[in-house]
Design a protein around this motif. Structure first.
Motif, short mmCIF file in Angstrom:
data_model
loop_
_atom_site.label_atom_id
_atom_site.label_comp_id
_atom_site.label_asym_id
_atom_site.label_seq_id
_atom_site.Cartn_x
_atom_site.Cartn_y
_atom_site.Cartn_z
N PHE A 125 0.90 -1.19 -0.29
CA PHE A 125 0.04 -0.07 0.42
C PHE A 125 0.69 1.09 -0.53
O PHE A 125 0.39 2.05 -0.59
CB PHE A 125 -0.99 -0.08 1.31
CG PHE A 125 -1.56 1.09 0.84
CD1 PHE A 125 -3.24 1.21 0.50
CD2 PHE A 125 -1.58 2.03 1.63
CE1 PHE A 125 -4.43 1.88 0.74
CE2 PHE A 125 -2.42 3.26 1.69
CZ PHE A 125 -3.82 3.29 1.33
N ALA A 126 1.94 1.63 0.73
CA ALA A 126 2.53 2.53 0.97
C ALA A 126 3.45 2.63 -0.09
O ALA A 126 3.82 3.89 -1.02
CB ALA A 126 4.09 2.08 2.30
N ASN A 127 3.57 1.52 -1.02
CA ASN A 127 4.32 1.86 -2.59
C ASN A 127 3.22 1.97 -3.75
O ASN A 127 3.85 1.83 -4.37
CB ASN A 127 5.62 0.89 -2.54
CG ASN A 127 6.55 0.80 -1.61
OD1 ASN A 127 7.26 1.39 -1.44
ND2 ASN A 127 7.25 -0.67 -1.55
N LYS A 128 2.09 2.03 -2.95
CA LYS A 128 0.86 2.16 -4.40
C LYS A 128 0.43 0.98 -5.48
O LYS A 128 0.30 1.41 -5.83
CB LYS A 128 1.43 4.03 -4.71
CG LYS A 128 1.80 4.74 -3.60
CD LYS A 128 1.52 6.63 -4.32
CE LYS A 128 1.14 6.94 -3.61
NZ LYS A 128 1.21 8.95 -4.15
N ASN A 129 0.78 -0.57 -4.54
CA ASN A 129 0.78 -1.12 -5.29
C ASN A 129 -0.43 -2.20 -5.03
O ASN A 129 -0.63 -2.59 -3.66
CB ASN A 129 1.75 -2.10 -5.24
CG ASN A 129 3.59 -1.56 -5.80
OD1 ASN A 129 3.18 -1.00 -7.08
ND2 ASN A 129 3.95 -2.14 -5.14
N TYR A 130 -1.94 -1.07 -4.79
CA TYR A 130 -2.59 -1.05 -4.32
C TYR A 130 -3.71 -2.90 -4.92
O TYR A 130 -4.43 -3.43 -4.10
CB TYR A 130 -3.71 -0.01 -4.65
CG TYR A 130 -3.52 1.49 -4.16
CD1 TYR A 130 -3.08 1.44 -3.02
CD2 TYR A 130 -3.06 2.33 -5.46
CE1 TYR A 130 -2.46 2.40 -2.31
CE2 TYR A 130 -2.62 3.36 -4.96
CZ TYR A 130 -2.34 3.58 -3.57
OH TYR A 130 -1.83 4.73 -2.81
N ARG A 131 -2.90 -3.18 -5.93
CA ARG A 131 -3.86 -5.22 -6.56
C ARG A 131 -3.48 -5.79 -5.45
O ARG A 131 -4.06 -6.58 -5.31
CB ARG A 131 -3.75 -4.81 -7.99
CG ARG A 131 -4.26 -4.03 -8.81
CD ARG A 131 -5.76 -5.04 -9.40
NE ARG A 131 -6.35 -3.83 -10.10
CZ ARG A 131 -7.56 -3.80 -9.74
NH1 ARG A 131 -8.15 -4.84 -8.88
NH2 ARG A 131 -8.07 -2.75 -10.27
N GLU A 132 -1.79 -5.62 -4.97
CA GLU A 132 -0.87 -6.32 -4.52
C GLU A 132 -1.45 -6.67 -2.71
O GLU A 132 -1.82 -7.79 -2.30
CB GLU A 132 0.84 -6.15 -4.38
CG GLU A 132 1.09 -6.85 -5.68
CD GLU A 132 0.63 -8.37 -6.27
OE1 GLU A 132 1.14 -9.22 -4.93
OE2 GLU A 132 0.20 -8.74 -7.18
#
Length: 64
Positions: free
Chosen positions: A24-31
């Motif tokens: 989430f912090a890395n903006k990898n929302y799907r993961e």
């Protein structure tokens, strides 16, 4: 007999939560969503886990 209820594996939930927070912090929302979904499946009573999943779904536009 186990003292855990169905869907209550807090150690797996915490591990998934931590991995989801990184994504989430890395903006990898799907993961992040995958990890948060796993977390709520392992601790169905945690409001914090449900909140993280819901927030991620909103960012992805998964409002169903």
């Amino acid at each position: 007999m186990s003292s855990l209820s169905f869907g209550q594996n807090k150690s797996k939930a915490i591990e998934s939560l931590e991995l989801g927070q990184i994504e989430f912090a890395n903006k990898n929302y799907r993961e992040a969503k995958k990890y948060f979904l796993n977390a709520v499946n392992n601790d169905t009573l945690s409001k914090n886990l449900w909140f993280n999943l819901a927030t991620t779904q909103l960012l992805l536009g998964d409002n169903d």
